[in-house]
Write a protein that holds these residues in place. Structure first.
Motif, PDB file in Angstrom:
ATOM      1  N   UNK A  85      -4.122  12.024   3.903  1.00 20.47           N
ATOM      2  CA  UNK A  85      -2.953  11.234   3.233  1.00 20.47           C
ATOM      3  C   UNK A  85      -2.000  11.421   4.543  1.00 20.47           C
ATOM      4  N   UNK A  86      -2.242   9.792   4.588  1.00 21.02           N
ATOM      5  CA  UNK A  86      -0.893   9.295   5.772  1.00 21.02           C
ATOM      6  C   UNK A  86       0.423   9.170   5.205  1.00 21.02           C
ATOM      7  N   UNK A  87       0.877   8.619   3.779  1.00 17.92           N
ATOM      8  CA  UNK A  87       2.115   8.691   3.274  1.00 17.92           C
ATOM      9  C   UNK A  87       2.045   8.593   2.645  1.00 17.92           C
ATOM     10  N   UNK A  88       3.575   9.201   1.974  1.00 13.83           N
ATOM     11  CA  UNK A  88       3.874   9.178   0.347  1.00 13.83           C
ATOM     12  C   UNK A  88       5.061   9.811   0.083  1.00 13.83           C
ATOM     13  N   UNK A  89       5.133   8.762  -1.433  1.00  7.74           N
ATOM     14  CA  UNK A  89       6.688   9.198  -1.859  1.00  7.74           C
ATOM     15  C   UNK A  89       6.428   8.514  -3.395  1.00  7.74           C
TER      16      UNK A  89
END
Length: 159
Positions: free
Chosen positions: A133-137
């Motif tokens: 995972x790099x980014x999660x919104x």
């Protein structure tokens, strides 16, 4: 031998399952290993498999059900941590870290947008790509009262 350059996987409106952001020991998970499975459509799954990602096919649970493609995504806060945000109408956007990201294990989502990065590995002549995972919104589904009471101050917690 040159390695194939593989780009990040960017998904809007992602669907997830088998969430373990807290890193709790479970039947198929060691203590401290944070992860979740990203549900993929068949076309994307086949493309990722061809590139070397570790995509799995889960057979239907019953004769009327449908199978699905899953990509396990690791969530690691060592090294460069992922950017993880919980988004709500009542509180706006909140950054989550290693101590708070576990709350996503039980949340109901309206929407998830995320970026998954590839990690190319090679062991004893075998190669592959592990998803990190790099980014999660994550837009959290709130009940009817969350917005109504959003401006009411919280009482001090006793320690």
């Amino acid at each position: 031998m040159s390695k194939k350059v593989v780009s990040n996987l960017v998904v809007e409106g992602a669907k997830t399952t088998y969430r373990n952001f807290a890193g709790v020991k479970k039947l198929y998970n060691n203590e401290g290993e944070r992860n979740f499975n990203l549900i993929l459509d068949a076309e994307i799954a086949e493309k990722l498999k061809a590139d070397g990602w570790n995509v799995k096919y889960q057979e239907p649970r019953d004769e009327d059900g449908e199978g699905r493609y899953l990509l396990e995504v690791k969530v690691s806060f060592s090294g460069i941590p992922p950017r993880v945000f919980a988004v709500t109408e009542s509180r706006g956007m909140t950054a989550l870290d290693a101590n708070t990201v576990g709350m996503l294990d039980w949340a109901r989502f309206k929407n998830i947008d995320l970026v998954v990065g590839p990690y190319n590995w090679e062991v004893d002549g075998s190669t592959g790509i592990t998803a990190y995972l790099r980014s999660l919104y994550a837009t959290i589904e709130e009940d009817e009262f969350a917005v109504k009471y959003k401006d009411v101050p919280m009482a001090a917690q006793e320690g």
